[in-house]
Design an enzyme around this catalytic site. Structure first.
Site, short mmCIF file in Angstrom:
data_model
loop_
_atom_site.label_atom_id
_atom_site.label_comp_id
_atom_site.label_asym_id
_atom_site.label_seq_id
_atom_site.Cartn_x
_atom_site.Cartn_y
_atom_site.Cartn_z
N HIS A 29 1.15 -1.29 0.01
CA HIS A 29 0.06 0.01 0.03
C HIS A 29 0.99 1.35 -0.20
O HIS A 29 1.81 1.24 0.88
CB HIS A 29 -0.80 0.01 1.04
N HIS A 34 1.10 10.94 -1.96
CA HIS A 34 -0.05 10.88 -1.08
C HIS A 34 -0.66 12.10 -1.16
O HIS A 34 -0.41 13.22 -0.65
CB HIS A 34 0.33 10.24 0.10
#
Length: 788
Positions: A308, A353
């Site tokens: 992830h 992110h």
């Protein structure tokens, strides 16, 4: 290298400072110091170095490409999560000297680690005429300790240096005992230890009475095992199958150090210990280390190692994004990576992110890295996803060359898969391919053969009312599909859409809806909370769904510290792509590494048969559905530990009080853990507060012998027993901890493996660090028995 070299240590574009690097005389230690102050800043061992990269192969060095040529730059990469060391030499010649020299030292160290001579005999090691250097070269870890203790660097150790060495090695004994040990080894009565005397000293530290006792149980004369005696041991204790006599001959030839004994086809005590410490004597079935499973099943029939936010090295809010995240994950066997792309300056997409303060890296650097490292570990397919590309057309030329063949049409699609309704392909068919997971305009069938016709074929027996109702439903579905196609075309480039072949992202609308309208080439993603809810409320339906379609699970958005959820509960439901934060060490990553340590470390593990059947009745939460599986009884005698390391950052005088905890991770009914007693540094066994837990008794066997160095070579001799209802899904985790009665126990080492990969008999468990790297020669010695 031993003369020393002045180089620049680089941390950023603005932080470039000169440091003096020098290889020490032991050829294992490199230290460096500030040019300005002359103060030694740090040192590291060759055993800590994984590899050396040449040129601009880090973000920092790439940012300095215009200032320093690649011929002068290199990166030292360490094992685990330790940061890399970026260096710039004064010339290309100096850079090559260090690059080639380091690589040779790394290879030499790796060769010694692979050699069975890494495990010297505690039984009959006698003084011989060889130098201290050759003795210490026999085991590189002991060389590191010796150099640290030998303060005056004269190749000898006086009593104070021996005491210092004992403390550093986690050996605690009173001064009188230490003096007796020192005097017994000091045959020359010089007041120091050197050469052969150090061998005697090491022998005293590494006595293995439990192994000698086992050896003598099968040896008629107590000095050797004949071929037939070794065969008896392999059959009766190790439960080896057919071809035991051939195996015995191979072991003698491989591990017996005496040429005379080899010629007589006998195994000495030396060779017996070397065998037990070798891969053949490991708890992990060596045959399962290789690629041993069927790789021609559909992708949805495999658990797939997945990460992830692969680009992150730290937390999810302010952490560093780095191509190093991709390199580390790929080398660790990860097969599903995540690339989050966002608009960047000058039309160049960036990876980070989104909506956080994490650093950014160019998308082109990510795909360049994937092009270099995607297939360095194995040849089976890799997955990238989810890809979100606002700047899609500029990004396409940067896709790695492998991807153009693997993702595009034409030769990228195996001819056997060009069908109107293709099934999920197999890993074997997709070797050397990269799959993209993301949105797609239309269906795979539309891409392959043009738009299809959803109109059903109705038989003459269909009633008019049923036919009209079916036509109405088809029209509604077609209208919804056209609307969705139009929406996708507004936000997705057709060229990028065509790259998404077998992993089209679709929203999950329920199991019945998926069964009716979804296809094997599609994939749905679930948060960990959503997945738990489905497992709790519809466990069997979830298992059936995962028998024909891929499912991806990702961590909760609340895990801003990059912590991980328990992957086992997702595997219990057959979820294939269970994405974890690879940058965060802990039990969750231990389980992931343990599951995927088998099958050639290829990142694919075939699910049990009952999880590949679309009509299965299996429900991980309902024991009544497990009647055709298991049960099995796992009995583990924890005998001893060898050369256990000290806890990180502990005081010099601290000595660990070790205990062993064995954990079973599987279906809820199989979850259990039990602990041995802890061994205080005075050698007396004690009970911890957490012993035992879970089903099954923990039987205490009498201690037949006490180690004179309990924290270093503890002896437990305890038996733990577990009942497994679904052994096919069980993982067994061995954890060594330093007992602390006032606070949480400290981690020492661990090893995790699937129950199906366990070899019965007397076995060594070679411990791993919190980062998942080896910590030789630390190990546990156990006896395993499995009954069904």
């Amino acid at each position: 290298m031993q003369q020393g070299t002045l180089m620049r240590k680089v941390k950023s574009k603005s932080w470039k400072k000169q440091r003096y690097f020098k290889l020490q005389e032991d050829c294992m230690t490199i230290w460096y110091q500030s040019k300005r102050t002359g103060k030694t800043e740090s040192a590291f061992s060759i055993s800590d170095v994984e590899t050396v990269r040449e040129g601009h192969q880090s973000e920092v060095l790439q940012s300095l490409a215009e200032e320093f040529p690649p011929e002068r730059c290199f990166t030292i990469v360490f094992y685990g999560r330790r940061g890399n060391l970026d260096l710039i030499a004064g010339s290309a010649e100096e850079a090559q000297c260090w690059i080639q020299g380091l690589r040779q030292l790394i290879e030499s160290h790796s060769t010694r680690k692979r050699s069975p001579l890494t495990f010297p005999s505690p039984f009959c090691l006698t003084p011989r005429s060889f130098s201290l250097a050759s003795v210490l070269g026999f085991l590189t870890w002991i060389r590191d300790w010796f150099q640290k203790a030998d303060k005056n660097k004269d190749g000898r150790m006086n009593f104070k240096e021996v005491q210092r060495l004992l403390k550093m090695m986690n050996v605690d004994m009173n001064e009188d005992h230490a003096m007796r040990l020192f005097q017994a080894a000091d045959k020359s009565e010089s007041g120091t230890l050197e050469g052969e005397e150090f061998v005697l000293f090491y022998k005293a530290l590494t006595q293995r009475e439990e192994v000698l006792s086992l050896f003598q149980d099968f040896s008629e004369d107590g000095k050797k095992l004949t071929l037939l005696e070794l065969v008896d041991f392999l059959q009766q204790e190790q439960l080896e199958g057919e071809g035991t006599e051939e195996l015995a001959m191979e072991l003698i030839d491989k591990y017996e150090p005496s040429e005379t004994a080899k010629a007589r086809h006998v195994l000495s005590a030396d060779g017996f210990l070397m065998y037990l410490c070798s891969p053949e004597g490991s708890i992990f079935n060596p045959q399962h280390r290789a690629l041993w499973q069927d790789m021609t099943q559909p992708l949805c029939h495999y658990f797939i190692s997945s990460s992830h936010n692969t680009y992150l090295l730290e937390d999810q809010i302010r952490g560093q994004s780095s191509i190093e995240g991709y390199i580390r994950a790929l080398k660790r066997g990860c097969r599903c990576l995540e690339v989050d792309c966002w608009d960047g300056p000058n039309g160049e997409p960036l990876v980070y992110h989104g909506h956080t303060f994490t650093s950014k890296i160019p998308f082109r650097e990510v795909v360049s890295t994937l092009g270099k490292y995607a297939f360095q570990v194995g040849h089976l397919p890799r997955g990238l996803g989810p890809l979100s590309l606002p700047q899609q057309h500029p990004a396409l030329p940067w896709m790695p060359q492998e991807a153009h063949g693997a993702l595009g049409m034409g030769p990228g699609i195996p001819r056997s898969l060009r069908r109107a309704t293709p099934p999920s392909p197999t890993p074997q068919e997709l070797k050397h391919k990269i799959l993209l997971k993301g949105k797609k305009i239309g269906r795979l069938e539309d891409t392959l053969d043009g738009l299809g016709d959803d109109a059903p074929e109705l038989s003459d027996e269909d009633t008019s009312a049923e036919a009209e109702e079916e036509k109405r439903r088809v029209k509604v579905r077609e209208a919804e599909r056209v609307s969705a196609l139009q929406k996708d075309r507004e936000s997705l480039a057709q060229a990028l859409s065509d790259c998404v072949i077998y992993c089209k992202s679709v929203s999950f609308q329920g199991f019945q809806e998926a069964r009716t309208h979804s296809r094997p080439s599609e994939i749905s993603s679930f948060s960990e909370a959503k997945a738990r809810k489905l497992i709790r409320e519809s466990g069997n339906e979830f298992v059936r769904h995962n028998a024909w379609q891929l499912t991806r699970i990702y961590p909760s958005g609340m895990r801003t510290d990059s912590s991980n959820y328990n992957p086992q509960e997702m595997w219990n439901a057959g979820c294939q792509i269970v994405a974890l934060n690879f940058q965060t060490a802990g039990a969750e990553m231990d389980l992931n590494d343990g599951l995927f340590s088998q099958n050639g470390h290829c990142g694919y593990v075939l699910k049990p048969t009952f999880m590949r059947d679309e009509g299965t009745l299996f429900n991980p939460s309902d024991p009544s559905t497990w009647e055709s599986h298991g049960p099995a009884t796992l009995t583990i005698q924890v005998i001893s530990g060898q050369q256990l390391p000290k806890v990180a950052n502990s005081k010099d005088e601290a000595v660990i009080d070790p205990l062993v905890r064995v954990e079973i991770h599987g279906v809820p009914a199989d979850q259990a853990h039990q602990e041995t007693k802890y061994i205080e540094n005075n050698g007396e066994p004690q009970r911890g507060t957490g012993w035992p837990s879970g089903p099954g008794p923990a039987l205490c066997c009498p201690l037949s012998a006490r180690s004179p160095f309990p924290g270093f070579n503890p002896r437990w001799d305890e038996t733990l027993q577990f009942q497994l209802r679904v052994p096919e899904l069980a993982l067994v985790r061995f954890v060594v901890e330093d007992y602390d009665k006032t606070s949480r126990n400290d981690f020492v080492g661990q090893f995790t493996l699937p129950f199906a990969n366990i070899k019965p008999g007397y076995r060594h468990i070679h411990l791993l660090s919190k980062d998942g790297t080896n910590i030789p020669p630390s190990s546990l010695f156990v006896h395993i028995r499995i009954t069904e």
